[in-house]
Design a protein around this motif. Structure first.
Motif, PDB file in Angstrom:
ATOM      1  N   ALA A  82       0.716  11.940   3.043  1.00 38.33           N
ATOM      2  CA  ALA A  82      -0.521  12.347   3.087  1.00 38.33           C
ATOM      3  C   ALA A  82      -1.738  11.201   2.963  1.00 38.33           C
ATOM      4  O   ALA A  82      -2.739  11.029   3.502  1.00 38.33           O
ATOM      5  CB  ALA A  82      -0.910  13.605   2.717  1.00 38.33           C
ATOM      6  N   VAL A  83      -1.134  10.578   1.744  1.00 35.64           N
ATOM      7  CA  VAL A  83      -2.123   9.361   1.553  1.00 35.64           C
ATOM      8  C   VAL A  83      -2.306   8.507   2.454  1.00 35.64           C
ATOM      9  O   VAL A  83      -3.327   7.967   2.818  1.00 35.64           O
ATOM     10  CB  VAL A  83      -1.777   9.020   0.180  1.00 35.64           C
ATOM     11  CG1 VAL A  83      -2.544   7.703  -0.318  1.00 35.64           C
ATOM     12  CG2 VAL A  83      -2.037  10.091  -1.016  1.00 35.64           C
ATOM     13  N   LEU A  84      -1.132   7.916   2.898  1.00 38.24           N
ATOM     14  CA  LEU A  84      -1.196   6.780   3.987  1.00 38.24           C
ATOM     15  C   LEU A  84      -1.790   7.471   5.232  1.00 38.24           C
ATOM     16  O   LEU A  84      -2.462   6.430   6.003  1.00 38.24           O
ATOM     17  CB  LEU A  84       0.250   6.404   4.107  1.00 38.24           C
ATOM     18  CG  LEU A  84       1.083   5.712   3.053  1.00 38.24           C
ATOM     19  CD1 LEU A  84       2.373   5.227   3.213  1.00 38.24           C
ATOM     20  CD2 LEU A  84       0.095   4.440   2.733  1.00 38.24           C
ATOM     21  N   GLY A  85      -1.413   8.637   5.607  1.00 36.68           N
ATOM     22  CA  GLY A  85      -2.267   9.116   6.732  1.00 36.68           C
ATOM     23  C   GLY A  85      -3.655   9.010   6.770  1.00 36.68           C
ATOM     24  O   GLY A  85      -4.151   8.691   7.824  1.00 36.68           O
ATOM     25  N   THR A  86      -4.252   9.331   5.634  1.00 37.58           N
ATOM     26  CA  THR A  86      -5.559   9.375   5.433  1.00 37.58           C
ATOM     27  C   THR A  86      -6.153   7.989   5.575  1.00 37.58           C
ATOM     28  O   THR A  86      -7.144   7.579   6.126  1.00 37.58           O
ATOM     29  CB  THR A  86      -6.235   9.920   4.215  1.00 37.58           C
ATOM     30  OG1 THR A  86      -5.492  11.591   4.085  1.00 37.58           O
ATOM     31  CG2 THR A  86      -7.573  10.038   3.991  1.00 37.58           C
ATOM     32  N   ALA A  87      -5.428   7.174   4.742  1.00 40.16           N
ATOM     33  CA  ALA A  87      -5.925   5.656   4.741  1.00 40.16           C
ATOM     34  C   ALA A  87      -5.761   5.116   6.229  1.00 40.16           C
ATOM     35  O   ALA A  87      -6.709   4.539   6.687  1.00 40.16           O
ATOM     36  CB  ALA A  87      -5.027   4.936   3.805  1.00 40.16           C
ATOM     37  N   ALA A 103      -8.366  -7.425  -1.454  1.00 32.49           N
ATOM     38  CA  ALA A 103      -6.902  -7.166  -1.871  1.00 32.49           C
ATOM     39  C   ALA A 103      -6.768  -7.413  -3.119  1.00 32.49           C
ATOM     40  O   ALA A 103      -5.787  -7.007  -3.846  1.00 32.49           O
ATOM     41  CB  ALA A 103      -6.324  -8.276  -0.788  1.00 32.49           C
ATOM     42  N   LEU A 104      -7.471  -8.336  -3.792  1.00 30.30           N
ATOM     43  CA  LEU A 104      -7.413  -8.604  -5.308  1.00 30.30           C
ATOM     44  C   LEU A 104      -7.830  -7.530  -6.261  1.00 30.30           C
ATOM     45  O   LEU A 104      -7.164  -7.401  -7.300  1.00 30.30           O
ATOM     46  CB  LEU A 104      -8.033  -9.620  -5.608  1.00 30.30           C
ATOM     47  CG  LEU A 104      -7.547 -11.174  -5.150  1.00 30.30           C
ATOM     48  CD1 LEU A 104      -8.416 -12.400  -5.543  1.00 30.30           C
ATOM     49  CD2 LEU A 104      -6.274 -11.444  -5.572  1.00 30.30           C
ATOM     50  N   LEU A 105      -8.538  -6.788  -5.606  1.00 29.12           N
ATOM     51  CA  LEU A 105      -8.841  -5.161  -6.489  1.00 29.12           C
ATOM     52  C   LEU A 105      -7.810  -4.159  -6.168  1.00 29.12           C
ATOM     53  O   LEU A 105      -7.616  -3.409  -7.205  1.00 29.12           O
ATOM     54  CB  LEU A 105     -10.111  -4.646  -5.976  1.00 29.12           C
ATOM     55  CG  LEU A 105     -11.347  -5.626  -6.381  1.00 29.12           C
ATOM     56  CD1 LEU A 105     -12.697  -4.934  -5.669  1.00 29.12           C
ATOM     57  CD2 LEU A 105     -11.759  -5.550  -7.924  1.00 29.12           C
ATOM     58  N   LEU A 106      -7.147  -4.172  -5.325  1.00 25.74           N
ATOM     59  CA  LEU A 106      -6.108  -3.162  -5.076  1.00 25.74           C
ATOM     60  C   LEU A 106      -5.020  -2.784  -6.333  1.00 25.74           C
ATOM     61  O   LEU A 106      -4.698  -1.786  -6.618  1.00 25.74           O
ATOM     62  CB  LEU A 106      -5.293  -3.235  -3.638  1.00 25.74           C
ATOM     63  CG  LEU A 106      -6.350  -2.827  -2.481  1.00 25.74           C
ATOM     64  CD1 LEU A 106      -5.843  -3.332  -1.322  1.00 25.74           C
ATOM     65  CD2 LEU A 106      -6.374  -1.314  -2.554  1.00 25.74           C
ATOM     66  N   PRO A 107      -4.536  -3.987  -6.776  1.00 26.12           N
ATOM     67  CA  PRO A 107      -3.585  -3.867  -7.935  1.00 26.12           C
ATOM     68  C   PRO A 107      -3.979  -3.118  -9.107  1.00 26.12           C
ATOM     69  O   PRO A 107      -3.280  -2.447 -10.028  1.00 26.12           O
ATOM     70  CB  PRO A 107      -3.074  -5.213  -8.467  1.00 26.12           C
ATOM     71  CG  PRO A 107      -3.658  -6.160  -7.234  1.00 26.12           C
ATOM     72  CD  PRO A 107      -4.555  -5.490  -6.627  1.00 26.12           C
ATOM     73  N   PHE A 108      -5.502  -3.049  -9.254  1.00 28.06           N
ATOM     74  CA  PHE A 108      -6.171  -2.162 -10.471  1.00 28.06           C
ATOM     75  C   PHE A 108      -6.656  -0.859 -10.084  1.00 28.06           C
ATOM     76  O   PHE A 108      -7.033  -0.095 -10.834  1.00 28.06           O
ATOM     77  CB  PHE A 108      -7.485  -2.925 -10.755  1.00 28.06           C
ATOM     78  CG  PHE A 108      -7.076  -4.560 -10.910  1.00 28.06           C
ATOM     79  CD1 PHE A 108      -6.554  -4.641 -12.442  1.00 28.06           C
ATOM     80  CD2 PHE A 108      -7.354  -5.468 -10.120  1.00 28.06           C
ATOM     81  CE1 PHE A 108      -6.146  -6.025 -12.548  1.00 28.06           C
ATOM     82  CE2 PHE A 108      -7.240  -6.875 -10.403  1.00 28.06           C
ATOM     83  CZ  PHE A 108      -6.368  -7.168 -11.862  1.00 28.06           C
ATOM     84  N   VAL A 109      -6.216  -0.094  -8.863  1.00 26.34           N
ATOM     85  CA  VAL A 109      -6.296   1.031  -8.452  1.00 26.34           C
ATOM     86  C   VAL A 109      -5.559   2.234  -9.343  1.00 26.34           C
ATOM     87  O   VAL A 109      -4.391   1.997  -9.515  1.00 26.34           O
ATOM     88  CB  VAL A 109      -5.958   1.117  -6.958  1.00 26.34           C
ATOM     89  CG1 VAL A 109      -5.877   2.848  -6.676  1.00 26.34           C
ATOM     90  CG2 VAL A 109      -7.033   0.643  -5.918  1.00 26.34           C
ATOM     91  N   LEU A 126       0.849  -1.199   0.113  1.00 26.28           N
ATOM     92  CA  LEU A 126      -0.065   0.029   0.184  1.00 26.28           C
ATOM     93  C   LEU A 126       0.837   1.149   0.119  1.00 26.28           C
ATOM     94  O   LEU A 126       0.484   2.139  -0.579  1.00 26.28           O
ATOM     95  CB  LEU A 126      -0.999  -0.037   1.327  1.00 26.28           C
ATOM     96  CG  LEU A 126      -1.991   1.024   1.267  1.00 26.28           C
ATOM     97  CD1 LEU A 126      -2.883   0.880  -0.001  1.00 26.28           C
ATOM     98  CD2 LEU A 126      -2.910   0.891   2.564  1.00 26.28           C
ATOM     99  N   GLY A 127       1.971   1.367   0.637  1.00 26.93           N
ATOM    100  CA  GLY A 127       2.895   2.395   0.859  1.00 26.93           C
ATOM    101  C   GLY A 127       3.423   2.647  -0.482  1.00 26.93           C
ATOM    102  O   GLY A 127       3.686   3.645  -1.189  1.00 26.93           O
ATOM    103  N   LEU A 128       3.851   1.568  -1.265  1.00 28.42           N
ATOM    104  CA  LEU A 128       4.412   1.491  -2.739  1.00 28.42           C
ATOM    105  C   LEU A 128       3.388   2.141  -3.498  1.00 28.42           C
ATOM    106  O   LEU A 128       3.797   2.941  -4.495  1.00 28.42           O
ATOM    107  CB  LEU A 128       5.040   0.494  -3.012  1.00 28.42           C
ATOM    108  CG  LEU A 128       6.251  -0.103  -2.119  1.00 28.42           C
ATOM    109  CD1 LEU A 128       6.356  -1.549  -2.808  1.00 28.42           C
ATOM    110  CD2 LEU A 128       7.520   0.608  -2.410  1.00 28.42           C
TER     111      LEU A 128
END
Length: 438
Positions: free
Chosen positions: A45-50, A89-95, A31-33
């Motif tokens: 900022a994105v990670l902080g919001t997440a 989790a399988l949807l995240l690579p397509f974000v 997620l960080g990458l």
């Protein structure tokens, strides 16, 4: 401690926890990458919001999810939530957009907010003996600590041969393996509870929790744990790379020192809890966190940071590991999922306070000021716990139920309505009793 693994049901549940934790660890790095790929220098900022979304999901969803799923078979519920987490989790690579991260993280953490309290409430039903349950709690603490060490190493090895997007597949595999292990055993379920309204079911866990003195003390100790732990989880990278000018491997070593302190205590805690009550052990751990946070304001270099982080890890394990024993002792079997959900939500509410405060204070006021603020917050938690959690809790408490028929099952063997037993908040005991209650 390992003898408890001879119980087949618990062994499968423990392995389910381990593989799910490894998958979650891979998710954290991936997620960080992903955030860096989409947001560049604004990835923090994105990670902080997440992270804030994660905490909001935990605080808001856990009691509601428990209320609406308490009538479902536990095994079916746990498997279904694992499958939801795997699908997300399988949807995240397509974000491709940052907002999509936020939506998917909320969905995944909402599923976790339903899964984790139910899973935790199942263990004391599988292991009714308190010593076995204490060993299980220590093993659970070890699993969390080992995950914090093993997942980054596994992710680093995998990134040498695969793209980071494929780490999300590893996360999904962890959740699928967890579901398979859960479905391989039969889980006990408490007897059906009396029909209740939505509001009653949603708030029942929190009402039992806040009406029980030892659990009010636990809430204060959760605040101390969040204050002390947030210094490590949020500001370690700032101490090591900014203040001390060291690299990423030094950050990993500092976090490993914290994990080693926690693991060391978790290994010895079952024997300690055979000789000492939960209250002094947990208060000692919270006091260590308060003192360690204060010392973090004056740590001069990396050589002293490592032993200090080790001590903070030890205090963290002393503070949090026995919590399940208090929850088990404070709820009837059919109320345990609701009470564990209340602990899940309220403890994460403490983190929702500590995370932004320590981050903001560190950025605006400096690391020393942030550490002192967290030390004050941890100390406030210790003081409040001492005040609301009696040092000598009443055991069997004599009391009456004037409106209860003489033949009621609760009075079986008593011969009259006056009787004595340890108090647990439930429908027959809606308020806490201490000593004689005429």
């Amino acid at each position: 401690m390992l003898a408890v693994l001879s119980n087949r049901i618990y062994r499968h549940l423990f392995l389910a926890q381990v593989v799910a934790l490894v998958g979650t660890g891979l998710l954290t790095l991936a997620l960080g990458l992903l955030a860096f790929q989409l947001a560049g220098k604004d990835a923090g900022a994105v990670l902080g919001t997440a992270l804030a979304i994660k905490m909001i999901a935990y605080v808001g969803v856990a009691p509601v999810a428990t209320a609406f799923t308490e009538r479902l078979p536990r095994r079916a519920m746990l498997v279904a939530l694992d499958l939801v987490r795997a699908a997300v989790a399988l949807l995240l690579p397509f974000v491709t957009e940052i907002w999509q991260i936020y939506v998917l993280i909320f969905a995944l953490q909402a599923a976790s907010a339903g899964f984790t309290p139910t899973f935790q409430a199942t263990i004391p039903d599988v292991l009714p003996d308190e010593n076995d349950y204490t060993n299980a709690l220590s093993l659970s603490r070890l699993a969390y600590d080992l995950e914090s060490l093993a997942s980054p190493m596994l992710a680093a090895a995998l990134l040498g041969v695969i793209d980071f997007h494929q780490l999300f597949v590893g996360t999904a595999f962890g959740f699928l393996a967890s579901a398979a292990l859960v479905v391989s055993v039969s889980l006990p379920s408490p007897k059906p509870a009396a029909p209740r309204g939505v509001y009653d079911r949603t708030t029942r866990g929190a009402r039992i929790y806040l009406a029980t003195p030892r659990l009010r003390g636990l809430l204060a100790i959760n605040l101390a744990a969040a204050a002390g732990g947030s210094i490590v989880f949020v500001n370690t990278v700032i101490y090591v790379q900014s203040a001390f000018g060291l690299g990423q491997s030094a950050v990993a070593s500092a976090l490993a020192a914290f994990g080693a302190g926690s693991m060391g205590v978790a290994l010895g805690l079952p024997k300690l809890l055979e000789r000492m009550a939960d209250r002094p052990v947990m208060l000692a751990g919270a006091s260590v966190l308060a003192a360690g946070a204060a010392l973090a304001a004056f740590v001069p270099g990396y050589g002293l940071l490592l032993p200090l982080w080790f001590i903070l890890g030890a205090g963290y394990a002393l503070t949090l590991t026995p919590a399940g024993r208090l929850l088990r002792r404070s709820a009837q079997p059919d109320d345990r999922p609701a009470v564990f959900a209340a602990q899940f939500a309220l403890s994460h509410a403490c983190w929702l306070i500590a995370y932004p405060v320590v981050g903001w204070a560190g950025a605006r006021l400096g690391l020393s000021a942030a550490a002192l603020i967290m030390a004050a917050l941890a100390l406030a938690g210790v003081v409040l716990a001492v005040a609301v959690w009696p040092a000598h809790e009443a055991g069997a408490t004599a009391h009456r139920h004037p409106g209860l028929p003489a033949g009621h099952p609760h009075l079986a063997g008593q011969g009259a309505d006056a009787h004595s037993h340890a108090i647990v908040i439930d429908d027959l005991h809606p308020r806490w009793l201490s000593g004689q209650d005429p």
